[in-house]
Design an enzyme around this catalytic site. Sequence first.
Site, mmCIF file in Angstrom:
data_model
loop_
_atom_site.group_PDB
_atom_site.id
_atom_site.type_symbol
_atom_site.label_atom_id
_atom_site.label_comp_id
_atom_site.label_asym_id
_atom_site.label_seq_id
_atom_site.Cartn_x
_atom_site.Cartn_y
_atom_site.Cartn_z
ATOM 1 N N LYS A 94 0.830 -1.221 0.000
ATOM 2 C CA LYS A 94 0.000 0.000 0.000
ATOM 3 C C LYS A 94 0.859 1.263 0.000
ATOM 4 C CE LYS A 94 -3.909 -2.275 2.263
ATOM 5 N NZ LYS A 94 -3.279 -3.583 2.577
ATOM 6 N N ARG A 95 1.811 1.325 -0.900
ATOM 7 C CA ARG A 95 2.705 2.472 -0.957
ATOM 8 C C ARG A 95 2.063 3.625 -1.733
ATOM 9 N NH1 ARG A 95 4.852 -0.042 2.809
ATOM 10 N NH2 ARG A 95 7.026 -0.698 2.773
#
Length: 298
Positions: free
Chosen positions: A112-113
Site C-alpha cells: 500500500k505504498r
Amino acid sequence: MPADGTPGNTTGGTAGTESFGSRLGRAMADLGPLCVGIDPHPALLAGWGLNDDVAGLERFSLTVLEAVGSLAAAVKPQVALYERHGSAGMAVLERTLAAAADASVLTIADAKRGDIGSTMAAYADAWLRDGSALAADSVTLSPYLGFESLRPALDLAAQTGRGVFVLALTSNPEGASVQHVGGADSVARRIVRAAAEENRRYGVDQVGGALGSTGLVVGATVGSALTDLDLDLAAVRGPILAPGLGAQGATAADLRRTFGSAYGQVLGTSSRDILGAGPRIQDLRDAAQRTLEELRAA
C-alpha cells in the site's frame, strides 16, 4: 534464481515480455480466481505452535507457499507483518518472494505504498524494478495523494512486465469518509476511471480480452457501494483484488452478487480462513481447495 543471483529478477521481466495482466489472467483461468494472503499475524504464529520471531515468520511463510502455490492464482504477503520484525523480517520477505518466483507462483506485495515525486519513484524501484531483492510481480498502491502521484510505479510496472493494484473502495467504515466523497463524481469513481484509462493506454479495451496490468483493490464486503456510487468495474479491464473472503464475512456468492458483470475479473482473497487450518500442509491445501471450489461454483 537468475544468473546474477538476485531474487527479484525472475518475477517480472523487461519491456516486451508478457504483461502481468496476461500472466495473471492465464493463472486465474488455469487454477481459478483465488489469492491466498500470507499474513503471519502473531496469533496465527501462536496457533501454529511457532514463536513470534524471524524463524517462526520464515517457517510460516514458506509452509503457506508450499501448501497453496499450486492451487492459487497468486499469493499476497502482507508487508507490514514482515516489517514489524525489522531488517531480518524484510529479509524473510525477500526469501519468500524469491521462493515464489522459483516456483512460478505470482506474487502481490501488499505494501500500500503512495507518495510523490522522487519518494514514489523510490518505492517503485524497490517493489517493481528488475534486480531489486523486493521485486514482486505486483504491488498494492494508495492513490490518496492523487492518482497521477503513482506515475513512477505505473510506468515502471509497464516497463518491467509487472502490475499494480490501486486502492479504490475498501470495506473499513472509515474508508467511506474519503472514497465516497463527491457523490456522482466520487473519489472512488475517479480512481476507477483513471485505472481504466491506464489500461487503455496499453491497448486493453475489449471486454473478454486479456486483463490489463493496472488493477484495483475493492473490498469483498462493500455491499451496495458499487451500485450506490455507479462504479463500472467491468470497464476497467484490469484485475480486481477483493480481500475479505472467509473470516471477514464474505462468501463466494457475495462476490458474485457484489461484482456482477465484473466477476470474471475478481481475484477473491482469503487469508485467516485458510491460514487458520495450518500448520499441516494437507490441511492448508484442503482449506484452499474448498475456497477455490466455492469461487468456481458461484
